[in-house]
Design a protein around this motif. Structure first.
Motif, PDB file in Angstrom:
ATOM      1  N   ALA A   5      40.048  26.776  48.818  1.00 22.11           N
ATOM      2  CA  ALA A   5      38.622  26.659  49.116  1.00 22.11           C
ATOM      3  C   ALA A   5      38.354  25.864  50.391  1.00 22.11           C
ATOM      4  CB  ALA A   5      37.901  26.024  47.926  1.00 22.11           C
ATOM      5  N   LEU A 229      32.586  36.392  37.355  1.00 21.44           N
ATOM      6  CA  LEU A 229      32.611  35.352  38.383  1.00 21.44           C
ATOM      7  C   LEU A 229      31.465  34.371  38.175  1.00 21.44           C
ATOM      8  CD1 LEU A 229      33.306  37.571  41.537  1.00 21.44           C
ATOM      9  CD2 LEU A 229      34.956  36.438  40.036  1.00 21.44           C
ATOM     10  N   TYR A 231      30.834  31.654  40.479  1.00 19.72           N
ATOM     11  CA  TYR A 231      30.811  30.857  41.694  1.00 19.72           C
ATOM     12  C   TYR A 231      29.392  30.748  42.214  1.00 19.72           C
ATOM     13  CZ  TYR A 231      35.775  32.138  41.569  1.00 19.72           C
ATOM     14  OH  TYR A 231      37.082  32.352  41.199  1.00 19.72           O
ATOM     15  N   ARG A 232      28.547  30.055  41.509  1.00 22.63           N
ATOM     16  CA  ARG A 232      27.163  29.893  41.927  1.00 22.63           C
ATOM     17  C   ARG A 232      26.694  28.488  41.549  1.00 22.63           C
ATOM     18  NH1 ARG A 232      28.092  33.878  44.217  1.00 22.63           N
ATOM     19  NH2 ARG A 232      26.928  35.825  44.407  1.00 22.63           N
ATOM     20  N   THR A 244      37.029  26.361  37.891  1.00 22.92           N
ATOM     21  CA  THR A 244      36.726  27.757  38.199  1.00 22.92           C
ATOM     22  C   THR A 244      35.263  28.090  37.944  1.00 22.92           C
ATOM     23  OG1 THR A 244      37.227  28.624  35.983  1.00 22.92           O
ATOM     24  CG2 THR A 244      39.074  28.379  37.512  1.00 22.92           C
ATOM     25  N   ALA A 247      29.903  26.367  41.954  1.00 20.74           N
ATOM     26  CA  ALA A 247      30.219  26.251  43.373  1.00 20.74           C
ATOM     27  C   ALA A 247      29.052  25.581  44.067  1.00 20.74           C
ATOM     28  CB  ALA A 247      30.485  27.619  43.993  1.00 20.74           C
TER      29      ALA A 247
END
Length: 342
Positions: A5, A229, A231-232, A244, A247
């Motif tokens: 990342a 997913l 990733y927010r 995991t 984000a």
């Protein structure tokens, strides 16, 4: 190539405003071909990206999108060929509605060496629900595109923009995607901007947002057929211990959006012009922007500044902007913020 990342810098690159669909919630205001950059300028833009990535010692990840990128098929494939040759590009995705993808296109995409996945959009698990948002026939065309891509072994993602209308259909949606061998599924919250600016009633309430995030998290933990997913921003509120999940908002940290005419935004959903990639260059844009320096300091982020999750979340700056007019304000869906002020 595995990218950590901290090593990655992301460009969302809109090569056109033109689109063959008119989705009710679309963030575009215009679908005009005016000011589209010719291929020579597009290649110059990528050269600027490459130069910045080398100086920053970062690996680039990109999303090629529009509008509908296949409305500029020749330019799209020329960029694909150029990205495949770059030593500083880890991978790129293509974001499309899928309706214009042909058999020949899929063969050419399959040959691309750094294309990670093709992302398509669906707003529901049925034609009735999806087409009420994206237009008649779009469900069948998107499913056909998914099946075509999967027939060539491509990795396929589906994005769903969550509104009050479709929020309850997520479990059924995952079942449909699994039936069509979709690899990954993600959600995006509806933000009332562009063509969707008048649809404020479609926005989730904070209570509904919490329910959606918790539902998606539970599905993501248990689901084995489709990778969900998370990733927010705000997912960290559900499970801050899982690296995991969640984000930080990427505005000012590791991402920029380049528009069809070369204008640079901090995020596509936060249309604050920072400069022009060819006239100003990415270094001036990235280092001289007062806005970016202000947003990088968590002390300027209203309620987020007091939150112990500010280092891994920061809320969505675009959602704050379109909800209150203040992009440094609270994310209106953050249930922690709501509970603290109740």
């Amino acid at each position: 190539m595995e990218i950590l990342a901290g090593d990655e810098f992301y460009f969302q690159w809109h090569i056109t405003e033109r689109c063959n669909q008119r989705c009710a919630h679309c963030y575009h205001e215009s679908y005009s071909p005016a000011d589209e950059m010719p291929l020579g300028d597009l290649l110059a833009v990528f050269a600027e990206m490459e130069h910045a990535l080398r100086v920053w010692n970062r690996i680039g990840s990109l999303s090629l999108t529009g509008g509908e990128p296949f409305m500029r098929r020749d330019e799209l494939f020329a960029l694909i060929s150029r990205l495949d040759l770059s030593d500083v590009v880890g991978y790129y995705d293509i974001l499309t509605n899928g309706a214009l993808i042909s058999d020949e296109d899929v063969v050419r995409l399959r040959a691309a060496t750094k294309l990670r996945r093709v992302q398509l959009s669906l707003e529901g698990p049925s034609a009735e629900l999806n087409d009420s948002i994206r237009g008649n026939g779009t469900f069948e065309r998107t499913i056909a595109a998914i099946d075509l891509l999967k027939s060539e072994g491509m990795e396929v993602a589906v994005m769903m923009t969550v509104t009050r209308r479709n929020k309850g259909s997520i479990p059924h949606m995952i079942n449909v995607l699994a039936d069509h061998q979709v690899d990954t599924f993600a959600i995006e919250r509806f933000i009332p901007e562009g063509s969707g600016a008048q649809l404020h009633d479609a926005m989730l309430t904070p209570e509904e947002a919490r329910e959606v995030f918790e539902t998606v998290h539970a599905l993501g933990v248990s689901e084995r057929r489709v990778r969900v997913l998370m990733y927010r921003p705000l997912f960290a509120l559900v499970d801050s211990d899982d690296p995991t999940v969640g984000a930080m908002c990427s505005v000012g940290t590791n991402a920029l959006t380049v528009m069809h005419d070369g204008t640079v935004y901090p995020c596509r959903r936060l249309p604050i012009p920072l400069g022009h990639v060819l006239r100003d260059g990415l270094f001036k844009i990235w280092y001289d922007s007062d806005f970016l320096w202000k947003v990088r300091d968590p002390a300027n982020l209203s309620d987020c500044a007091k939150c112990d999750l500010v280092a891994v979340c920061r809320g969505c700056r675009a959602m704050a902007h379109f909800a209150s007019g203040d992009c440094f304000g609270a994310d209106p869906h953050c249930w922690r913020s709501v509970e603290c002020t109740a």
